[in-house]
Scaffold this motif. Structure first.
Motif, PDB file in Angstrom:
ATOM      1  N   ARG A   1     -85.877 -21.312  10.771  1.00  0.00           N
ATOM      2  CA  ARG A   1     -86.049 -20.447  11.949  1.00  0.00           C
ATOM      3  C   ARG A   1     -87.400 -20.736  12.598  1.00  0.00           C
ATOM      4  NH1 ARG A   1     -82.330 -16.249  13.964  1.00  0.00           N
ATOM      5  NH2 ARG A   1     -84.046 -15.721  15.313  1.00  0.00           N
TER       6      ARG A   1
ATOM      7  N   HIS B   1     -84.329 -20.650   4.871  1.00  0.00           N
ATOM      8  CA  HIS B   1     -83.898 -20.143   6.184  1.00  0.00           C
ATOM      9  C   HIS B   1     -85.103 -19.838   7.067  1.00  0.00           C
ATOM     10  CE1 HIS B   1     -83.202 -16.659   8.878  1.00  0.00           C
ATOM     11  NE2 HIS B   1     -82.293 -17.489   9.337  1.00  0.00           N
TER      12      HIS B   1
ATOM     13  N   ARG C   1     -72.773  -9.304   3.384  1.00  0.00           N
ATOM     14  CA  ARG C   1     -74.045  -9.383   2.652  1.00  0.00           C
ATOM     15  C   ARG C   1     -73.863  -8.776   1.266  1.00  0.00           C
ATOM     16  NH1 ARG C   1     -74.725 -11.744   7.168  1.00  0.00           N
ATOM     17  NH2 ARG C   1     -76.517 -11.333   8.516  1.00  0.00           N
TER      18      ARG C   1
ATOM     19  N   CYS D   1     -79.359 -13.150  16.011  1.00  0.00           N
ATOM     20  CA  CYS D   1     -79.000 -14.351  16.769  1.00  0.00           C
ATOM     21  C   CYS D   1     -80.219 -15.061  17.384  1.00  0.00           C
ATOM     22  CB  CYS D   1     -78.048 -13.940  17.885  1.00  0.00           C
ATOM     23  SG  CYS D   1     -77.560 -15.300  18.922  1.00  0.00           S
TER      24      CYS D   1
ATOM     25  N   ARG E   1     -81.821 -12.060  10.390  1.00  0.00           N
ATOM     26  CA  ARG E   1     -80.755 -13.023  10.672  1.00  0.00           C
ATOM     27  C   ARG E   1     -80.136 -12.775  12.047  1.00  0.00           C
ATOM     28  NH1 ARG E   1     -79.876 -16.305   6.054  1.00  0.00           N
ATOM     29  NH2 ARG E   1     -79.124 -17.685   7.679  1.00  0.00           N
TER      30      ARG E   1
ATOM     31  N   ALA F   1     -79.620 -22.935  10.180  1.00  0.00           N
ATOM     32  CA  ALA F   1     -80.184 -21.602  10.452  1.00  0.00           C
ATOM     33  C   ALA F   1     -79.112 -20.536  10.274  1.00  0.00           C
ATOM     34  CB  ALA F   1     -80.743 -21.560  11.869  1.00  0.00           C
TER      35      ALA F   1
ATOM     36  N   THR G   1     -69.212 -18.072  22.072  1.00  0.00           N
ATOM     37  CA  THR G   1     -69.738 -16.702  22.083  1.00  0.00           C
ATOM     38  C   THR G   1     -70.093 -16.292  23.516  1.00  0.00           C
ATOM     39  OG1 THR G   1     -71.841 -17.737  21.565  1.00  0.00           O
ATOM     40  CG2 THR G   1     -70.705 -16.639  19.757  1.00  0.00           C
TER      41      THR G   1
ATOM     42  N   TYR H   1     -70.229 -18.127   4.111  1.00  0.00           N
ATOM     43  CA  TYR H   1     -70.912 -19.048   5.037  1.00  0.00           C
ATOM     44  C   TYR H   1     -70.635 -20.515   4.699  1.00  0.00           C
ATOM     45  CZ  TYR H   1     -72.761 -14.981   7.265  1.00  0.00           C
ATOM     46  OH  TYR H   1     -72.829 -13.796   7.972  1.00  0.00           O
TER      47      TYR H   1
ATOM     48  N   ALA I   1     -74.355  -6.739  19.267  1.00  0.00           N
ATOM     49  CA  ALA I   1     -73.601  -7.977  19.512  1.00  0.00           C
ATOM     50  C   ALA I   1     -74.294  -9.171  18.855  1.00  0.00           C
ATOM     51  CB  ALA I   1     -73.466  -8.209  21.005  1.00  0.00           C
TER      52      ALA I   1
ATOM     53  N   ILE J   1     -75.739 -25.861  26.398  1.00  0.00           N
ATOM     54  CA  ILE J   1     -76.284 -25.965  25.042  1.00  0.00           C
ATOM     55  C   ILE J   1     -76.362 -27.432  24.592  1.00  0.00           C
ATOM     56  CG2 ILE J   1     -74.113 -25.484  23.798  1.00  0.00           C
ATOM     57  CD1 ILE J   1     -77.487 -24.096  22.854  1.00  0.00           C
TER      58      ILE J   1
ATOM     59  N   ALA K   1     -72.330 -22.058  17.771  1.00  0.00           N
ATOM     60  CA  ALA K   1     -72.842 -20.687  17.928  1.00  0.00           C
ATOM     61  C   ALA K   1     -73.062 -20.346  19.396  1.00  0.00           C
ATOM     62  CB  ALA K   1     -74.154 -20.531  17.166  1.00  0.00           C
ATOM     63  N   GLY K   2     -73.399 -21.363  20.191  1.00  0.00           N
ATOM     64  CA  GLY K   2     -73.848 -21.065  21.554  1.00  0.00           C
ATOM     65  C   GLY K   2     -72.804 -21.210  22.633  1.00  0.00           C
TER      66      GLY K   2
ATOM     67  N   SER L   1     -68.110 -13.780  26.271  1.00  0.00           N
ATOM     68  CA  SER L   1     -68.789 -12.637  26.906  1.00  0.00           C
ATOM     69  C   SER L   1     -68.663 -12.728  28.428  1.00  0.00           C
ATOM     70  CB  SER L   1     -70.266 -12.608  26.502  1.00  0.00           C
ATOM     71  OG  SER L   1     -70.362 -12.573  25.099  1.00  0.00           O
TER      72      SER L   1
HETATM   73  C1  HEM Z   1     -72.846 -13.746  23.543  1.00  0.00           C
HETATM   74  C2  HEM Z   1     -73.311 -14.755  22.834  1.00  0.00           C
HETATM   75  C3  HEM Z   1     -73.669 -14.669  21.391  1.00  0.00           C
HETATM   76  C4  HEM Z   1     -73.340 -13.723  20.460  1.00  0.00           C
HETATM   77  C5  HEM Z   1     -72.506 -12.463  20.649  1.00  0.00           C
HETATM   78  C6  HEM Z   1     -73.938 -14.132  19.212  1.00  0.00           C
HETATM   79  C7  HEM Z   1     -73.853 -13.399  18.032  1.00  0.00           C
HETATM   80  C8  HEM Z   1     -74.492 -13.733  16.873  1.00  0.00           C
HETATM   81  C9  HEM Z   1     -74.457 -12.951  15.662  1.00  0.00           C
HETATM   82  C10 HEM Z   1     -73.722 -11.636  15.475  1.00  0.00           C
HETATM   83  C11 HEM Z   1     -75.198 -13.589  14.740  1.00  0.00           C
HETATM   84  C12 HEM Z   1     -75.428 -13.155  13.290  1.00  0.00           C
HETATM   85  C13 HEM Z   1     -74.453 -13.931  12.430  1.00  0.00           C
HETATM   86  C14 HEM Z   1     -74.504 -13.592  10.963  1.00  0.00           C
HETATM   87  O1  HEM Z   1     -75.277 -12.762  10.537  1.00  0.00           O
HETATM   88  O2  HEM Z   1     -73.717 -14.203  10.242  1.00  0.00           O
HETATM   89  C15 HEM Z   1     -75.699 -14.796  15.344  1.00  0.00           C
HETATM   90  C16 HEM Z   1     -76.488 -15.710  14.699  1.00  0.00           C
HETATM   91  C17 HEM Z   1     -76.883 -16.890  15.275  1.00  0.00           C
HETATM   92  N1  HEM Z   1     -76.707 -17.290  16.573  1.00  0.00           N
HETATM   93 FE1  HEM Z   1     -75.729 -16.267  18.011  1.00  0.00          FE
HETATM   94  N2  HEM Z   1     -74.598 -15.313  19.395  1.00  0.00           N
HETATM   95  C18 HEM Z   1     -74.466 -15.681  20.711  1.00  0.00           C
HETATM   96  C19 HEM Z   1     -75.000 -16.804  21.310  1.00  0.00           C
HETATM   97  C20 HEM Z   1     -75.769 -17.738  20.681  1.00  0.00           C
HETATM   98  C21 HEM Z   1     -76.403 -18.867  21.314  1.00  0.00           C
HETATM   99  C22 HEM Z   1     -76.351 -19.181  22.807  1.00  0.00           C
HETATM  100  C23 HEM Z   1     -77.029 -19.569  20.335  1.00  0.00           C
HETATM  101  C24 HEM Z   1     -77.858 -20.803  20.425  1.00  0.00           C
HETATM  102  C25 HEM Z   1     -77.604 -21.834  20.980  1.00  0.00           C
HETATM  103  C26 HEM Z   1     -76.825 -18.875  19.089  1.00  0.00           C
HETATM  104  C27 HEM Z   1     -77.295 -19.292  17.872  1.00  0.00           C
HETATM  105  C28 HEM Z   1     -77.258 -18.531  16.718  1.00  0.00           C
HETATM  106  C29 HEM Z   1     -77.850 -18.945  15.452  1.00  0.00           C
HETATM  107  C30 HEM Z   1     -78.566 -20.255  15.178  1.00  0.00           C
HETATM  108  C31 HEM Z   1     -77.612 -17.915  14.553  1.00  0.00           C
HETATM  109  C32 HEM Z   1     -78.073 -17.833  13.096  1.00  0.00           C
HETATM  110  C33 HEM Z   1     -79.349 -17.018  13.058  1.00  0.00           C
HETATM  111  C34 HEM Z   1     -79.909 -16.830  11.664  1.00  0.00           C
HETATM  112  O3  HEM Z   1     -79.186 -16.537  10.729  1.00  0.00           O
HETATM  113  O4  HEM Z   1     -81.132 -16.954  11.551  1.00  0.00           O
HETATM  114  N3  HEM Z   1     -76.053 -17.766  19.340  1.00  0.00           N
HETATM  115  N4  HEM Z   1     -75.273 -14.847  16.651  1.00  0.00           N
END
Ligand code: HEM
Length: 509
Positions: free
Chosen positions: A142, A138, A385, A455, A453, A129, A317, A119, A447, A195, A313-314, A321
Motif C-alpha cells: 500500500r 500488505h 475476515r 479501496c 483495507r 494489495a 466497479t 482471497y 461502498a 485504468i 478492481a478499477g 456505479s
Molecule cells: C465504484 C468503484 C469501486 C468500488 C465500489 C470499490 C470497492 C472496493 C472495496 C469494497 C474494497 C475492499 C475489498 C476487500 O476488503 O476485500 C476495495 C479494495 C480495493 N480497491 Fe476498490 N473499488 C472501486 C474502484 C477501484 C478502483 C478505481 C481501483 C484502482 C484502480 C480500486 C482498487 C482497489 C484495491 C487495490 C483494493 C485493495 C485495497 C487493500 O486491501 O489495501 N478500486 N475496493
C-alpha cells in the motif's frame, strides 16, 4: 486398516477383495462425513447461531449461494426468517447485519485479518494489495501505491479522463443514429481505458477495438473469468490444477478458468509494451505518474499480478456505479431534468468544458455521483475476515463469537439500513446528499469498505464519474427504449450487467 481387511477377507475369493476394499473406504468416508456433520450442526461452538442446517453441515451450501445472481438478497431473507443478526452461512462462518460492528471488523488499526481461502480464489500470481492477507507485506505494498491514488495525483489524470471520454463520445456520436447504445459496455470501455493508461500508459485503443460494438476481448475474458472466482474459493484443488496445467488444456476443460490465463497474458503483454514506451521516454510526457514506475522493485510475476488486480478492481466497479447512476436518472425524469438543467447552466458552450474540479462543485451532479456509488453497491457482498484472538470478545446478538470464526458485514447490509438512510434506503435519491446534515452520511457509506483495507481507488472513482456523467449528459440526450425492462444484475464479487444496458441516444446542442 489394510491388515484388518486382509484378516476379514482372507477366506474370500481374490476377485471380491477390491470391491470390498472400495466399499469399506466409502463407508469410512461416509461415517466421517456424517459424524463431522452432526458435530458441526449440534456441538460446534457456532451451533448456537441460527441458519439453514445445510449451511452448518458443509461449505457446499454457501458455495451454491455464490453461484446465484445475488446472494446478499438470499442472506437478507434468511436473517428475517431466523430473526438474527448473526446468520450461520457455513460451518465456520457468520453473515452479520449489526451495523455497529462494521468499524470493529474493518478498522484502521489492527483490522480483523482477511481470509486466505477467499482471497486465493482471485488467482493472483503473487500477493497483491487486494489479495495479500499478511498485514506487514500488505502495508508495504500500500505504501508503494498510496501516493499514486491520492486526490492530488488523481487530479493529474484529468486530461487522460477527458481525452478518453471524448474518444468514447465520438464513437457514440458515430453509432447513435443507427443503433441503441450499450451504456454498460461503453462505461466499461471508459473506466478500463483510464485504468490501463494509468497503469501501463497503454490501453491498446480498447475503445475502438470493435468498430460497432462496445465490447472488447479483455472485457469478455474478464466477465468469463469472474464466474470462476466462487469455484476457486471453494476448491483448492481447482486452483492447483489451474496453476499447473498448460493454458491450452485448461481452456479445453473449463472456459471460465481459461479466461484467467487470457487476462494474465494480456497483463504481461501490456507490461512488455510499457517497457518499450518507457525506454522511448514517452511516459515522462504524459503529465501524470504511471503506476508501473512505482512498482519497479517487484519481480515480473508480482508486477503482472498487481497490474491485473488494479485493472480488475478499477474497471467493472466504476462502470457498474456509472451504469446504475445513468439507469436511475433515466428512470426518474425529475432527477434527470435537474441534472441536465444544472449542466446547461454551468456549461453554456459544450466545446468549452470547465475543469474537473469545477464540475465537482456542481451540487446535484456531485450528489448523483455519491448516491450512484451508494445505490450501486458495486461490491455488495461478503468481505470475509477472521475474528482475532486478541482478548477482546466479539459479541453479536449477546453471544460471543469464537476467535477464528469467519465474519463479514456487507455493503448491501449497510446501504439498506433505514436507521442510517431513512425509509427510502433502497431507492436512488440524490437529494439525500443535499440535506444540511448530509456530511454524516459519508460515515455510513461503505461502498469502498473502511479502515486499513479500504479501496485504493476511492479518490479516482468520484472524479472520473463526475467527468463522465457531465460530458455524457451535456452532449447527448439518453432515453430508455419503449418496452424497456431493467437489466439483470449479477454479483460476481463485483456486480455486472451480463446483458448490458441498451438506451436510445441523440445529440444535444
Ligand atoms: C465504484 C468503484 C469501486 C468500488 C465500489 C470499490 C470497492 C472496493 C472495496 C469494497 C474494497 C475492499 C475489498 C476487500 O476488503 O476485500 C476495495 C479494495 C480495493 N480497491 Fe476498490 N473499488 C472501486 C474502484 C477501484 C478502483 C478505481 C481501483 C484502482 C484502480 C480500486 C482498487 C482497489 C484495491 C487495490 C483494493 C485493495 C485495497 C487493500 O486491501 O489495501 N478500486 N475496493
Amino acid at each position: 486398516m489394510v491388515a484388518l481387511l486382509d484378516d476379514l477377507t482372507g477366506n474370500l475369493p481374490a476377485w471380491t477383495r477390491v470391491p470390498i476394499a472400495i466399499s469399506a473406504a466409502a463407508a469410512v468416508v461416509v461415517t466421517f462425513w456424517t459424524i463431522r456433520g452432526i458435530y458441526r450442526v449440534h456441538l460446534h461452538p457456532l451451533s448456537k447461531f441460527p441458519g439453514p442446517k445445510e449451511a452448518a453441515w458443509s461449505h457446499d451450501w454457501v458455495y451454491r449461494q455464490t453461484l446465484t445472481d445475488y446472494p446478499e438478497s438470499i442472506y437478507e431473507q434468511l436473517h428475517k426468517k431466523y430473526k438474527t443478526r448473526a446468520l450461520r452461512i457455513a460451518p465456520d462462518e457468520l453473515h452479520i447485519t449489526d451495523p455497529t460492528l462494521y468499524k470493529v471488523i474493518y478498522k484502521q488499526a489492527n483490522p480483523f485479518p482477511k481470509v486466505d481461502q477467499f482471497y486465493l480464489g482471485f488467482m493472483a500470481l503473487s500477493p497483491t494489495a487486494f489479495t495479500d492477507t499478511n498485514p506487514h507485506t500488505h502495508r508495504e505494498r500500500r505504501r508503494m501505491l498510496n501516493n499514486l491514488f491520492s486526490k492530488a495525483s488523481v487530479l493529474k489524470l484529468e486530461k487522460l479522463i477527458f481525452d478518453s471520454q471524448n474518444s468514447l463520445l465520438r464513437k457514440i456520436d458515430r453509432l447513435c443514429d443507427h443503433q441503441l447504445i450499450d451504456i454498460y459496455g461503453a462505461m466499461r470501455l471508459i473506466t478500463t481505458t483510464v485504468i490501463m493508461e494509468f497503469a501501463f500508459a497503454d490501453s491498446g485503443n480498447m475503445i475502438e477495438e470493435q468498430p460497432i460494438s462496445f465490447s472488447s476481448r479483455f472485457l469478455q475474458a474478464f466477465s468469463v473469468g469472474a464466474e470462476s472466482v466462487g469455484t476457486m474459493q471453494r476448491y483448492p484443488l481447482a486452483r492447483t490444477i489451474a496453476k499447473t496445467l498448460p493454458a491450452w488444456l485448461i481452456k479445453m476443460m473449463d472456459e471460465n478458468i481459461g479466461a484467467i490465463d487470457d487476462m494474465i497474458s494480456f497483463s504481461r503483454a501490456a507490461i512488455q509494451r510499457y517497457h518499450t514506451v518507457s525506454e522511448q521516454g514517452k511516459a515522462a510526457h504524459l503529465g501524470y505518474p504511471i503506476v508501473l514506475d512505482n512498482l519497479q522493485t517487484l519481480d515480473l510475476d508480482a508486477l503482472v499480478a498487481e497490474s491485473l488486480d488494479l485493472l480488475i478492481a478499477g474497471s467493472d466497479t466504476s462502470a457498474t456505479s456509472l451504469t446504475t447512476t445513468i439507469l436511475e436518472l433515466l428512470s426518474n425524469p425529475t432527477y434527470l431534468k435537474t441534472l441536465v438543467d444544472e449542466l446547461d447552466a454551468a456549461i453554456p458552450d459544450k466545446h468549452n468544458f470547465p475543469a474537473g474540479q469545477e464540475l465537482e462543485k456542481l451540487p446535484f451532479l456531485s450528489s448523483c455521483v455519491k448516491e450512484g456509488i451508494r445505490h450501486a453497491k458495486a461490491v455488495p457482498g461478503r468481505l470475509p475476515r477472521y475474528v482475532p484472538d486478541d482478548g477482546t470478545p466479539f459479541v453479536v446478538d449477546g453471544e460471543v463469537v469464537p476467535p477464528g470464526t469467519i465474519v463479514s458485514i456487507s455493503a448491501y447490509t449497510m446501504h439498506m439500513d433505514t436507521d442510517f438512510w431513512g425509509p427510502d434506503a433502497r431507492y436512488f435519491n440524490p437529494n439525500r446528499w443535499l440535506a444540511d446534515d448530509a456530511k454524516r452520511l459519508d460515515e455510513y457509506s461503505c461502498a469502498f469498505g473502511k479502515g486499513a483495507r479500504m479501496c485504493l481507488g476511492m479518490n479516482l472513482v468520484p472524479f472520473e464519474m463526475t467527468i463522465v456523467l457531465a460530458t455524457l449528459f451535456r452532449n447527448f440526450t439518453l432515453e430508455l427504449p419503449s418496452g424497456f425492462t431493467p437489466p439483470r444484475s449479477v454479483d460476481n464479487f463485483t456486480v455486472e450487467f451480463p446483458e448490458g444496458l441498451y438506451v436510445r441516444v441523440s445529440r444535444r446542442d
